[in-house]
Design a protein around this motif. Structure first.
Motif, PDB file in Angstrom:
ATOM      1  N   GLY B 261       6.790 -12.424   7.803  1.00 21.44           N
ATOM      2  CA  GLY B 261       5.729 -11.667   8.451  1.00 21.44           C
ATOM      3  C   GLY B 261       5.209 -10.652   7.459  1.00 21.44           C
ATOM      4  O   GLY B 261       5.981  -9.900   6.878  1.00 21.44           O
ATOM      5  N   SER B 262       3.901 -10.652   7.232  1.00 19.90           N
ATOM      6  CA  SER B 262       3.389  -9.748   6.209  1.00 19.90           C
ATOM      7  C   SER B 262       1.965  -9.328   6.514  1.00 19.90           C
ATOM      8  O   SER B 262       1.258  -9.989   7.274  1.00 19.90           O
ATOM      9  N   TYR B 263       1.572  -8.215   5.934  1.00 20.89           N
ATOM     10  CA  TYR B 263       0.192  -7.756   6.011  1.00 20.89           C
ATOM     11  C   TYR B 263      -0.244  -7.501   4.570  1.00 20.89           C
ATOM     12  O   TYR B 263       0.486  -6.863   3.816  1.00 20.89           O
ATOM     13  N   PRO B 264      -1.419  -8.011   4.167  1.00 21.77           N
ATOM     14  CA  PRO B 264      -1.799  -7.915   2.754  1.00 21.77           C
ATOM     15  C   PRO B 264      -1.830  -6.469   2.231  1.00 21.77           C
ATOM     16  O   PRO B 264      -2.372  -5.581   2.893  1.00 21.77           O
ATOM     17  N   GLU B 291       1.074  -3.786   9.490  1.00 20.69           N
ATOM     18  CA  GLU B 291       2.421  -3.766   8.907  1.00 20.69           C
ATOM     19  C   GLU B 291       3.499  -3.753   9.983  1.00 20.69           C
ATOM     20  O   GLU B 291       4.568  -4.336   9.818  1.00 20.69           O
ATOM     21  N   ILE B 292       3.184  -3.043  11.082  1.00 19.90           N
ATOM     22  CA  ILE B 292       4.190  -2.907  12.134  1.00 19.90           C
ATOM     23  C   ILE B 292       4.413  -4.261  12.805  1.00 19.90           C
ATOM     24  O   ILE B 292       5.544  -4.671  13.049  1.00 19.90           O
ATOM     25  N   THR B 312       5.941  -5.863   1.558  1.00 21.50           N
ATOM     26  CA  THR B 312       4.928  -4.830   1.594  1.00 21.50           C
ATOM     27  C   THR B 312       4.996  -3.971   0.344  1.00 21.50           C
ATOM     28  O   THR B 312       5.755  -4.252  -0.584  1.00 21.50           O
ATOM     29  N   SER B 313       4.197  -2.911   0.339  1.00 13.73           N
ATOM     30  CA  SER B 313       4.244  -1.913  -0.712  1.00 13.73           C
ATOM     31  C   SER B 313       4.262  -0.541  -0.038  1.00 13.73           C
ATOM     32  O   SER B 313       4.033  -0.451   1.174  1.00 13.73           O
ATOM     33  N   GLY B 314       4.499   0.506  -0.801  1.00 11.20           N
ATOM     34  CA  GLY B 314       4.744   1.863  -0.305  1.00 11.20           C
ATOM     35  C   GLY B 314       4.157   2.266   1.035  1.00 11.20           C
ATOM     36  O   GLY B 314       4.906   2.519   1.994  1.00 11.20           O
ATOM     37  N   CYS B 318       6.083   2.756   4.911  1.00  9.03           N
ATOM     38  CA  CYS B 318       6.113   3.887   5.843  1.00  9.03           C
ATOM     39  C   CYS B 318       5.924   3.378   7.270  1.00  9.03           C
ATOM     40  O   CYS B 318       6.614   3.802   8.184  1.00  9.03           O
ATOM     41  N   LEU B 319       4.960   2.493   7.449  1.00  2.49           N
ATOM     42  CA  LEU B 319       4.656   1.990   8.792  1.00  2.49           C
ATOM     43  C   LEU B 319       5.799   1.176   9.376  1.00  2.49           C
ATOM     44  O   LEU B 319       5.953   1.089  10.580  1.00  2.49           O
TER      45      LEU B 319
END
Lengths: 344, 617
Positions: B261-264, B291-292, B312-314, B318-319
């Motif tokens: 599961g990912s968000y660009p 992201e959540i 993800t990245s930084g 957080c999310l």
């Protein structure tokens, strides 16, 4: 991977779905009735008990999975549809039910709510709408009416409420329905219809919060007023309502209007005929708007139930197609792909 | 043909710089692949702007690709640049500082016109004002030569102009004696549906090569012999791709399907892109609405029995924090990859940093221990991804993988492992129905059983509320909460029992230990090796697991007079080490969006040791 299952040896009953946990909602809470109807309906679905998964977010309603003797996952606020999506995609064989409230679904979880519906994942989505925040003790919610006086809005809420069914239809819902906590028979019918639907089945359940918003739906649930203020949508039947079945709904342009069937001006032939299978969501949307008009009854029952592609099945199909087209993946070949060289 | 002298070099660092529309990353990657196939060791540093398309010719639009080619085992993309190719004045201005004194500077001379100079904010033409006298300057009319080479193709001028990156690459190929065949094949494949463009790019490439051959422009030609790498079969591998491969390998070994599961988000998106191609391995990639949802869906998939990962990245990390805490509470296996970038907030999205360590360790509410494993270089990402999944399943816990933009976008030769020799990943679903409790634990690892929906007789409920140990029912007793907090911490702590003795490069005691983690690996290693050669008593430890820390690390640290911790942050591992072991670790911290030069670390080592050997560089 094959999952170990066995056919339940004897027919299931309501008590098979009751967990050993003490139910802790406020006395008189509408949640009890919903829990009872769900437990009553599931044995008739023909699905083995171990294939049910109840997924919830945060809120009073979201304690629901703990009281069901099935698989259950009490997750984080507003994100239940996202968890349910992962569960259903991982194993499309499961019957996945999301339990959520008006704050959980429409406020913090608004994004996931619309995207689950947009993808038409095969989940059953029960939204307990009491138009108030219960667990945080009485703030207004995204479905509270304008002017609502609560702890966080002592001078009245200034916000326009969401109409959950309209939001769901706007997101492309393939199944939408509404029912009431105080109408067990109708609720069972709606739950059954949702259970049979392939795709996201969204049910709004008007639910009374006895502590913070008592009586919000009295007009729709009490014997004296109920029949004049609600209208049951039944597939293929004209929209008739009223204590004496003496009123109906017809369309004036795009506007639904209530007409008398006894004043000699209209007959049942003038009325709208309900069609849950209409590809066009316009009528369902018009029904959803009737809730906003005090001169019209509130529709309950199944608004819409149309077949459409389900995301979880499409994922499965695409994987199968890919294996067929490219051959089942071979790890060694994958690692050795592309230009390689040997150092000796 | 010109008679040129051929200089044999051990290593060379080349930087190609141009406008972000000039295709510098493309030709840089081609040069890397060709060099790797030629048998050299390579290290790369792509450096491109965050803007999708800054105005052409401006400083904001400069895109660079640095490549270090070695005839030995190299560890960095190179400290100083030997050869700089600048396609326009802005590229020159942005990169000239990196070029060594007397280094080779090749410029596309035609771009240094009034307009180009103005866009780069030059008040005088640097090609004419003598400011470049310290370099070997070669002015090449690349645009005209490319057009001349493509005259017969019938392409319009604009399309011809766009081929000049391959002209530049052709020149480099001549200069460094590289074969063109791999790139020609690459072009043919890439433009298989546009044969005219394929022909044009090949002509441009050959044109650049022929130009150097014919013009006697260059005095020297260089040769870099193949490197002596460990025997075996190699391929060139990028960090993000390696993570994808590691995940698929782990899923295959475990015999489970994999859910991503990912968000660009830059620079992690390439992991999603890589894995989306693996559907025939049963890989399900889910591009979530945010992201959540990405992490939530992954946890759902883990609960339902898939191997679940989220990347993800930084800012995306957080999310995800709240959901990660749910995975900790419910003790489900999940791997979370954070390809770190410069922060805070959106920060410098395309620049590297290793400043999410404390977020990974502590960025959640409550006592929420989580194992953290860090990749040190691109090819290492494969093993790290694989190991993260192995541990997640063995201990029923989420695991964070820390990579960074430098590692994720970089590439290097990878010794392809034997599938049979990858460690086993055992999934035990033989759960006793008669004695099943969702939080009963295995004695040694404290792991709870992974019973999944669909298994008859094991129906149970989990969630974010505190659970009674063993029973798994909701529980508010104070003693139980304390016990569960401690047991979750102890579970993570016990992972350290899996580690062998910590590997120390150099003597196991001495004047200075350089302790590193993550992408500083190459720069630290090069610096320490140089210092060792100079006779300093320096050793090196590179951490793979940061939580838990190795059991023997405390003893090792105490055997050295000084401990130096170089990090691309303001001292995050230093804080951890100081508090954990009460030692006075010295930090070397850089936070410019760029990796360390090995020289920077070497200088610090020498400064600590009092300028050994009588000089400091």
């Amino acid at each position: 991977m094959a999952i170990e299952t066995e056919i339940s040896p004897k027919p299931l009953t309501k008590s098979d779905f009751e967990s050993d946990q003490e139910v802790r909602w406020c006395p008189g809470c509408g949640d009890y009735a919903i829990l009872a109807q769900v437990q009553r309906t599931l044995p008739d679905m023909g699905i083995p008990k171990e294939k049910y998964v109840f997924v919830s977010g945060i809120g009073c309603s979201s304690r629901f999975p703990y009281y069901m003797n099935t698989y259950g996952f009490h997750t984080i606020h507003g994100r239940a549809p996202a968890f349910a999506t992962g569960i259903k995609v991982a194993n499309p064989d499961l019957s996945v039910w999301v339990i959520s409230g008006d704050g959980d679904s429409l406020s913090i979880g608004g994004n996931h709510f619309i995207h689950a519906i947009r993808r038409n994942i095969d989940i059953k989505y029960l939204l307990f709408n009491n138009r108030i925040y219960g667990l945080t003790k009485g703030q207004y919610s995204p479905t509270s009416e304008i002017g609502k006086i609560t702890k966080s809005t002592p001078m009245g809420s200034l916000e326009h409420p969401f109409n959950p069914l309209a939001v769901a239809l706007g997101a492309g819902a393939s199944f939408v329905a509404r029912t009431l906590d105080r109408d067990p028979k109708a609720m069972v019918e709606v739950l059954k219809a949702a259970g049979q639907h392939r795709g996201t089945a969204f049910i709004e359940i008007y639910q009374n919060c006895i502590i913070f918003n008592d009586g919000a739906f009295t007009q729709l649930t009490e014997k004296e007023t109920k029949l004049d203020n609600t209208i049951l949508l039944e597939h293929g039947k004209p929209l008739v309502y009223g204590k004496n079945k003496d009123k109906g709904i017809k369309l004036d342009g795009f506007k639904p209007v209530s007409v008398s069937l006894t004043d000699g001006k209209h007959s049942v032939n003038d009325l709208l005929i309900h069609d849950v299978k209409s590809k066009d969501p316009v009528l369902a949307f018009i029904y959803s708007q009737m809730t906003e008009d005090p001169t019209l009854p509130t529709p309950v029952g199944v608004f819409r139930a149309v077949e459409n592609n389900c995301y979880d099945q499409d994922v499965k199909t695409q994987i199968a197609f890919s294996k067929e087209k490219m051959g089942k993946g071979n790890l060694k070949d994958l690692l050795h792909k592309g230009d390689t060289w040997i150092v000796s | 043909m010109a008679v040129e002298s051929v200089l044999n070099l051990e290593e060379v660092t080349i930087r190609l710089a141009g406008d972000s529309g000039d295709g510098m990353q493309l030709v840089g990657t081609e040069l890397t692949n060709t060099s790797a196939l030629f048998g050299n060791d390579v290290g790369t540093l792509p450096d491109y702007p965050a803007e999708i398309r800054a105005p052409a010719g401006t400083l904001a639009g400069v895109s660079g690709f640095q490549l270090h080619i070695g005839s030995f085992d190299i560890h960095t993309p190179g400290d100083e640049v030997d050869v700089l190719v600048a396609m326009n004045p802005a590229a020159l201005k942005a990169n000239i500082k990196a070029l060594k004194p007397n280094g080779v500077l090749i410029v596309n001379a035609e771009s240094f016109d009034e307009k180009g100079l103005k866009l780069a904010a030059y008040t005088a033409n640097p090609l004419e004002d003598g400011s470049l006298s310290g370099y070997q300057l070669f002015r090449v009319e690349m645009s005209s030569h490319t057009k001349a080479a493509l005259r017969e193709t019938g392409l319009d001028f604009k399309s011809m102009e766009r081929c000049k990156n391959f002209f530049a690459l052709g020149m480099i190929f001549w200069l460094f004696n590289r074969p063109m065949e791999y790139t020609i094949k690459f072009i043919e494949d890439k433009f298989s549906k546009k044969p005219l463009l394929a022909q044009a790019n090949i002509l441009a490439l050959k044109g650049g090569f022929a130009y150097c051959e014919a013009t006697e422009a260059f005095v020297n030609k260089y040769e870099i012999n193949p490197a002596k790498l460990a025997p075996g079969k190699y391929r060139n591998l990028g960090g993000n791709e390696a993570i994808g491969l590691g995940f698929v390998a782990a899923a295959q070994k475990a015999g489970l399907e994999l859910f991503l599961g990912s968000y660009p988000i830059t620079p992690a998106s390439d992991i999603l892109h890589t894995m989306a191609k693996f559907k025939n391995f049963g890989v399900k990639t889910f591009q979530a609405e945010d992201e959540i949802a990405a992490v939530a869906a992954s946890i759902g998939a883990a609960y339902a029995g898939d191997i679940a990962v989220t990347t993800t990245s930084g800012p995306g990390m957080c999310l995800k924090s709240e959901a990660i805490n749910l995975a900790i509470m419910t003790e489900l296996p999940l791997v979370i990859v954070d390809v770190q970038r410069a922060g805070p907030s959106t920060g410098l999205p395309t620049k590297t940093e290793q400043a999410d360590l404390l977020q990974a360790l502590y960025g959640r509410n409550g006592e929420s221990p989580i194992p953290i494993i860090a990749a040190s270089r691109p090819a290492d990402c494969f093993e790290v991804a694989y190991e993260a999944i192995r541990i997640a399943i063995r201990y029923m816990t989420p695991v964070i993988v820390l990579s960074d933009g430098y590692i994720g976008n970089g590439a290097e030769p990878w010794l392809i492992p034997e599938v049979e020799q990858l460690p086993a990943i055992n999934v035990d679903r033989h759960i006793n129905k008669d004695q099943f409790y969702p939080y009963q634990r295995t004695e040694d690892t404290l792991t709870r059983p992974w019973a999944i929906p669909g298994m008859a007789g094991l129906e149970h409920r989990i969630g974010g509320l505190e659970k009674k140990n063993i029973m798994g029912t909701v529980n508010y007793e104070p003693e139980n909460h304390e016990y569960m907090c401690r047991i979750r911490a102890e579970k993570v702590h016990r992972i350290a029992n899996e580690f062998g003795p910590t590997e120390i490069s150099g003597a196991d005691s001495g004047d200075l230990l350089v302790l590193g983690w993550g992408g500083t690996y190459g720069a630290i290693r090069t610096a320490v090796e140089h210092c060792m050669k100079k006779g300093m008593k320096v050793s090196r430890v590179h951490l793979r697991w940061i939580n838990p820390l190795p059991n023997d690390l405390g003893d090792i640290l105490k055997r050295f007079k000084h401990v130096l911790i170089p990090e691309i942050n303001l001292g995050q591992l230093s804080k951890v080490i100081r508090s954990e072991y009460l030692i006075d670790a010295i930090g070397l911290n850089k936070i410019s969006g760029l990796p360390f030069n090995s020289k920077e670390i070497e200088n610090k080592i020498e400064a600590i040791l009092g300028g050994s050997n009588g000089h400091r560089n």
